[in-house]
Design a protein around this motif. Structure first.
Motif, PDB file in Angstrom:
ATOM      1  N   VAL A 161      44.728  15.163  14.439  1.00 33.58           N
ATOM      2  CA  VAL A 161      46.094  15.467  14.857  1.00 33.58           C
ATOM      3  C   VAL A 161      46.143  16.725  15.710  1.00 33.58           C
ATOM      4  O   VAL A 161      46.726  16.737  16.808  1.00 33.58           O
ATOM      5  CB  VAL A 161      47.013  15.603  13.620  1.00 33.58           C
ATOM      6  CG1 VAL A 161      48.362  16.200  14.014  1.00 33.58           C
ATOM      7  CG2 VAL A 161      47.203  14.244  12.950  1.00 33.58           C
ATOM      8  N   THR A 162      45.549  17.812  15.234  1.00 37.81           N
ATOM      9  CA  THR A 162      45.647  19.077  15.977  1.00 37.81           C
ATOM     10  C   THR A 162      44.832  19.045  17.264  1.00 37.81           C
ATOM     11  O   THR A 162      45.149  19.757  18.224  1.00 37.81           O
ATOM     12  CB  THR A 162      45.251  20.277  15.114  1.00 37.81           C
ATOM     13  OG1 THR A 162      43.941  20.068  14.566  1.00 37.81           O
ATOM     14  CG2 THR A 162      46.242  20.486  13.982  1.00 37.81           C
ATOM     15  N   ALA A 163      43.784  18.217  17.321  1.00 39.66           N
ATOM     16  CA  ALA A 163      43.044  18.057  18.579  1.00 39.66           C
ATOM     17  C   ALA A 163      43.937  17.416  19.634  1.00 39.66           C
ATOM     18  O   ALA A 163      43.962  17.849  20.797  1.00 39.66           O
ATOM     19  CB  ALA A 163      41.790  17.225  18.355  1.00 39.66           C
ATOM     20  N   ASP A 164      44.693  16.400  19.229  1.00 37.89           N
ATOM     21  CA  ASP A 164      45.605  15.740  20.167  1.00 37.89           C
ATOM     22  C   ASP A 164      46.754  16.667  20.569  1.00 37.89           C
ATOM     23  O   ASP A 164      47.169  16.687  21.739  1.00 37.89           O
ATOM     24  CB  ASP A 164      46.171  14.468  19.550  1.00 37.89           C
ATOM     25  CG  ASP A 164      45.139  13.351  19.458  1.00 37.89           C
ATOM     26  OD1 ASP A 164      43.997  13.550  19.909  1.00 37.89           O
ATOM     27  OD2 ASP A 164      45.476  12.279  18.924  1.00 37.89           O
ATOM     28  N   LEU A 165      47.281  17.408  19.617  1.00 32.69           N
ATOM     29  CA  LEU A 165      48.344  18.364  19.947  1.00 32.69           C
ATOM     30  C   LEU A 165      47.839  19.409  20.939  1.00 32.69           C
ATOM     31  O   LEU A 165      48.536  19.757  21.903  1.00 32.69           O
ATOM     32  CB  LEU A 165      48.852  19.047  18.677  1.00 32.69           C
ATOM     33  CG  LEU A 165      49.675  18.189  17.712  1.00 32.69           C
ATOM     34  CD1 LEU A 165      49.951  18.962  16.417  1.00 32.69           C
ATOM     35  CD2 LEU A 165      50.994  17.751  18.349  1.00 32.69           C
ATOM     36  N   SER A 166      46.626  19.905  20.721  1.00 37.59           N
ATOM     37  CA  SER A 166      46.058  20.917  21.618  1.00 37.59           C
ATOM     38  C   SER A 166      45.881  20.381  23.028  1.00 37.59           C
ATOM     39  O   SER A 166      46.178  21.068  24.016  1.00 37.59           O
ATOM     40  CB  SER A 166      44.706  21.397  21.077  1.00 37.59           C
ATOM     41  OG  SER A 166      44.836  21.960  19.800  1.00 37.59           O
ATOM     42  N   ALA A 167      45.395  19.146  23.128  1.00 32.74           N
ATOM     43  CA  ALA A 167      45.195  18.546  24.448  1.00 32.74           C
ATOM     44  C   ALA A 167      46.523  18.392  25.188  1.00 32.74           C
ATOM     45  O   ALA A 167      46.610  18.651  26.395  1.00 32.74           O
ATOM     46  CB  ALA A 167      44.499  17.192  24.302  1.00 32.74           C
ATOM     47  N   ASP A 168      47.564  17.994  24.463  1.00 32.37           N
ATOM     48  CA  ASP A 168      48.866  17.844  25.103  1.00 32.37           C
ATOM     49  C   ASP A 168      49.430  19.196  25.526  1.00 32.37           C
ATOM     50  O   ASP A 168      49.999  19.331  26.612  1.00 32.37           O
ATOM     51  CB  ASP A 168      49.852  17.146  24.164  1.00 32.37           C
ATOM     52  CG  ASP A 168      51.169  16.837  24.862  1.00 32.37           C
ATOM     53  OD1 ASP A 168      51.210  15.868  25.645  1.00 32.37           O
ATOM     54  OD2 ASP A 168      52.151  17.581  24.648  1.00 32.37           O
TER      55      ASP A 168
END
Length: 264
Positions: free
Chosen positions: A64-71
């Motif tokens: 989840v936080t990897a995807d949030l960071s990328a966005d």
């Protein structure tokens, strides 16, 4: 003093939200990514959760936080560099030292003194995983003098566990992997962690169970170093929009957390 430092926080947030794609002005970009790259700290565990990330087959952070960071990096128009930490205490220390620029972690009073937090994206409950041999089924039963409790060093969970236990105290371990190993090999009877992260661990510790009830409720939020008001305003605007648009909901669902609510 840069102009944004003199603006009320609400005006800085409003300004950030009205920019196309949340693009940053020079002041905000300099605060959010002073090296020119958005340095994000993520927390690694054997099983990904709503805070922790694992690694995909190609070795990249996955969760989840990897995807949030990328966005976040994409919306801010910044290159992204990820540093992995074994626990949120280490990520908090790196934020305080300003060797990273952003992280996602549970909020507590101790962290608020040294870091600034934007919105929360998940309401966390801390509880215990216990061994089958312990016979424990409820959170209150963990408070026994003969019980060996482990928790992750430097986290809100270990601080809350220590405050609420009176007959025993948690022993700090550096990582989730170390705690699982102790539970597996008879070196601990209970493991304090967030309920969502404990759920996939049950299968890794045969006979274990998650107790009913919890000992801490808090939010998992985006965090930045203190003294960067324009950076805080920018990440606040981004996460507010990510929740409003359904992006956070979609990321939860994509990682198997459709039953977990996004924080309001």
């Amino acid at each position: 003093m840069p102009l944004a430092h003199g603006l009320p926080a609400a005006l800085v947030i409003l300004a950030a939200m009205t920019l196309p794609g949340l693009a940053l002005d020079a002041t905000a970009k300099g605060e959010l990514a002073p090296t020119g790259t958005l340095r994000v700290g993520l927390i690694q565990a054997p099983s990904a959760g709503l805070i922790f990330v694992g690694r995909s087959s190609d070795g990249k952070p996955d969760g989840v936080t990897a995807d949030l960071s990328a966005d976040l990096a994409k919306k801010m128009g910044l290159p992204l560099a990820v540093t992995m930490f074994s626990n949120s205490g280490a990520a908090a220390a790196a934020l305080q030292a300003e060797t990273i620029d952003v992280s996602f972690m549970p909020v507590d009073a101790a962290r608020k003194q040294v870091l600034d937090f934007g919105p929360g994206y998940y309401d966390l409950e801390s509880t215990y995983l216990v061994t089958g041999a312990s016979g424990i089924v409820d959170v209150a039963q963990v408070d026994r003098s003969d019980l060996r409790v482990v928790a992750i060093d430097g986290t809100t969970t270990i601080r809350a566990s220590a405050r609420t236990l009176t007959q025993t105290q948690p022993v700090a371990v550096p990582s989730v992997a170390e705690a699982i190993e102790r539970m597996r090999t008879g070196g601990a009877d209970a493991f304090a962690l967030s309920r969502d992260t404990l759920q996939p661990i049950v299968a890794q510790v045969p006979g274990s169970r998650i107790v009913t009830g919890g000992f801490q409720q808090t939010q998992v939020a985006i965090a930045v170093p203190k003294g960067r008001p324009a950076a805080l305003a920018s990440v606040t605007a981004w996460l507010a929009e990510a929740k409003r648009s359904g992006l956070v909901r979609g990321i939860f669902d994509a990682h198997g957390f459709s039953g977990d609510a996004v924080a309001p």
